[in-house]
Design a protein around this motif. Structure first.
Motif, short mmCIF file in Angstrom:
data_model
loop_
_atom_site.label_atom_id
_atom_site.label_comp_id
_atom_site.label_asym_id
_atom_site.label_seq_id
_atom_site.Cartn_x
_atom_site.Cartn_y
_atom_site.Cartn_z
N THR A 1 -6.13 -0.02 15.77
CA THR A 1 -6.78 0.06 14.47
C THR A 1 -5.87 -0.50 13.39
OG1 THR A 1 -5.94 2.29 13.98
CG2 THR A 1 -8.04 2.13 15.17
N LEU A 2 -6.48 -0.98 12.31
CA LEU A 2 -5.75 -1.53 11.17
C LEU A 2 -5.89 -0.59 9.98
CD1 LEU A 2 -6.86 -5.28 11.35
CD2 LEU A 2 -4.69 -4.31 12.13
N GLN A 3 -4.81 -0.45 9.24
CA GLN A 3 -4.85 0.31 8.00
C GLN A 3 -5.06 -0.66 6.85
OE1 GLN A 3 -1.90 3.37 7.50
NE2 GLN A 3 -1.79 3.04 5.29
N CYS A 4 -6.05 -0.38 6.02
CA CYS A 4 -6.39 -1.25 4.89
C CYS A 4 -6.19 -0.47 3.60
CB CYS A 4 -7.82 -1.75 5.01
SG CYS A 4 -8.16 -2.64 6.57
N ASP A 5 -5.11 -0.74 2.89
CA ASP A 5 -4.80 -0.05 1.64
C ASP A 5 -5.34 -0.86 0.47
OD1 ASP A 5 -3.36 2.09 2.84
OD2 ASP A 5 -1.65 0.75 3.11
N VAL A 6 -6.18 -0.21 -0.36
CA VAL A 6 -6.87 -0.89 -1.46
C VAL A 6 -6.35 -0.38 -2.79
CG1 VAL A 6 -9.12 -1.44 -2.48
CG2 VAL A 6 -8.92 -1.04 0.00
N THR A 7 -6.10 -1.31 -3.72
CA THR A 7 -5.76 -0.94 -5.10
C THR A 7 -6.65 -1.73 -6.06
OG1 THR A 7 -4.00 -2.62 -5.21
CG2 THR A 7 -3.36 -0.38 -4.54
N TYR A 8 -6.92 -1.10 -7.21
CA TYR A 8 -7.75 -1.69 -8.25
C TYR A 8 -6.91 -1.78 -9.52
CZ TYR A 8 -11.32 0.00 -4.98
OH TYR A 8 -12.06 0.27 -3.87
N GLU B 1 -4.07 0.43 -9.19
CA GLU B 1 -4.32 1.86 -9.03
C GLU B 1 -5.11 2.13 -7.75
OE1 GLU B 1 -3.06 4.10 -11.03
OE2 GLU B 1 -2.23 2.64 -12.43
N ALA B 2 -4.88 3.31 -7.17
CA ALA B 2 -5.56 3.65 -5.92
C ALA B 2 -7.03 4.01 -6.13
CB ALA B 2 -4.83 4.80 -5.23
N ASN B 3 -7.35 4.59 -7.30
CA ASN B 3 -8.73 5.02 -7.57
C ASN B 3 -9.60 3.84 -7.98
OD1 ASN B 3 -8.19 7.73 -7.03
ND2 ASN B 3 -7.48 8.07 -9.13
N PRO B 4 -10.85 3.82 -7.53
CA PRO B 4 -11.76 2.74 -7.93
C PRO B 4 -11.88 2.66 -9.45
CG PRO B 4 -12.69 3.96 -6.10
CD PRO B 4 -11.49 4.73 -6.56
N TYR B 5 -12.12 1.46 -9.94
CA TYR B 5 -12.22 1.23 -11.39
C TYR B 5 -13.56 1.75 -11.90
CZ TYR B 5 -12.03 -1.21 -15.87
OH TYR B 5 -12.02 -1.50 -17.21
#
Length: 350
Positions: free
Chosen positions: A285-292, A295-299
């Motif tokens: 599995t792949l870890q997909c770290d998202v930032t906006y 910031e970690a929380n969605p905009y």
């Protein structure tokens, strides 16, 4: 030598080539018979009454190689780079009896196939041994006619590459055999990009639209997909899939609201930079770290109701949010002072 002399010889047989001297002593028994005594001198020079010719099976070899086909192995998890694979081996002689305590040498190889290090192991019929990527084990003292089979224990995230795996079972001849087991590691993951819509009016499903551009290859980017909000303000784009080749990479996107023309709404004109960092977990599995915008929380996109006040000689002034509320309070106060009524002035239209 046996064949060269024109005699019959079997493949895989090591014939006894020693020479012996036979001495025959003849004595007359006086009754018309002779007593003949034969003494053989063995290769050590000792006399013996027996003459045993000892033939043995030739020895041959089996090499088991472990190959990993991933080109980006150095970008994958350390547990993948150093993965250890377990093999079960069947070793039986020509009569079908299992071989015991067979000595092998595990060799670690460089990219050119040169031996970097080695260590000895001992394995019997039905036993197991371990290999890492670019390692091999060499059994070079197996009897001719040995039947063998090598079976790999499955691991999560790893699959055998059929067209590069060969020789995993057979019967050993004088030339020996090579068993190659090739594997590929595959990992998958998805990133679910999100946003949130805040509106000071009544929010309904599909009311506002949003676009997502892929800017990984540079600006201006390419359109990827659209999404709309639900009644609770949630905005969810379709999941973006990533594969093993994406491990160790960062992907960039831009998210923004599609500005539908509506004079009663002041739209949020923000452009949000979205980063997705993909890393391998080592278990398929792949870890997909998202930032906006970092910031970690969605905009949160914020839209406001607006109003336009007429102005002599011009297009008028558009107010929204706090300005509109403040203007409403002023209009209410003036109207009450001049009329004594508490209704808001009709010219201020929400």
């Amino acid at each position: 030598d046996q064949k060269a002399a024109g005699g019959f010889a079997l493949d895989g047989i090591c014939y006894d080539s020693s020479e012996r001297t036979a001495t025959v002593t003849v004595a007359d028994n006086g009754d018309g018979t002779l007593d003949c005594t034969v003494v053989y001198e063995d290769p050590a020079g000792k006399d013996t009454t027996g003459n045993t010719i000892v033939n043995t099976l030739e020895t041959t070899g089996l090499t088991v190689k472990k190959v990993v086909t991933n080109d980006n192995l150095d970008q994958l998890a350390e547990s993948v780079q150093n993965a250890t694979f377990t093999f079960t081996i069947s070793l039986k002689n020509a009569a079908g009896a299992g071989l015991e305590d067979v000595v092998g040498v595990v060799q670690s190889l460089d990219e050119e196939g040169e031996v970097l290090s080695s260590k000895s192991i001992t394995v019997s019929d039905g036993g197991t041994f371990l290999l890492k990527a670019n390692e091999q084990v060499v059994f070079d003292d197996l009897p001719y006619g040995t039947t063998y089979e090598v079976i790999e224990t499955p691991r999560n995230g790893w699959t055998q590459v059929a067209d590069q795996t060969s020789g995993t079972q057979g019967t050993l001849t004088v030339e020996g055999a090579v068993a190659t087991i090739a594997n590929r590691y595959d990992a998958h993951g998805v990133a679910e990009l999100k946003a949130f819509k805040k509106f000071d009016g009544t929010l309904t499903d599909g009311q506002f639209s949003f676009a997502l551009l892929d800017t990984t290859a540079g600006m201006p980017g390419t359109w990827l997909q659209d999404a709309t909000n639900d009644a609770a303000g949630n905005v969810a784009f379709e999941p973006i899939a990533y594969t093993t080749e994406d491990a160790g990479k960062t992907f960039t996107y831009q998210m923004f609201e599609t500005n539908t023309v509506d004079s009663d709404i002041a739209f949020d004109e923000s452009i949000v930079d979205v980063l997705v960092k993909v890393s391998d977990r080592g278990d398929g599995t792949l870890q997909c770290d998202v930032t906006y915008n970092g910031e970690a929380n969605p905009y949160t996109f914020k839209n406001l109701l607006s109003a336009t006040l007429a102005r002599t000689g011009g297009p008028g002034i558009t107010l929204a949010g706090v300005a509109l509320v403040a203007l409403g309070c002023v209009a209410f106060a003036l109207h009450k002072r001049t009329t004594g009524r508490s209704e808001r002035h009709e010219k201020v239209d929400r």
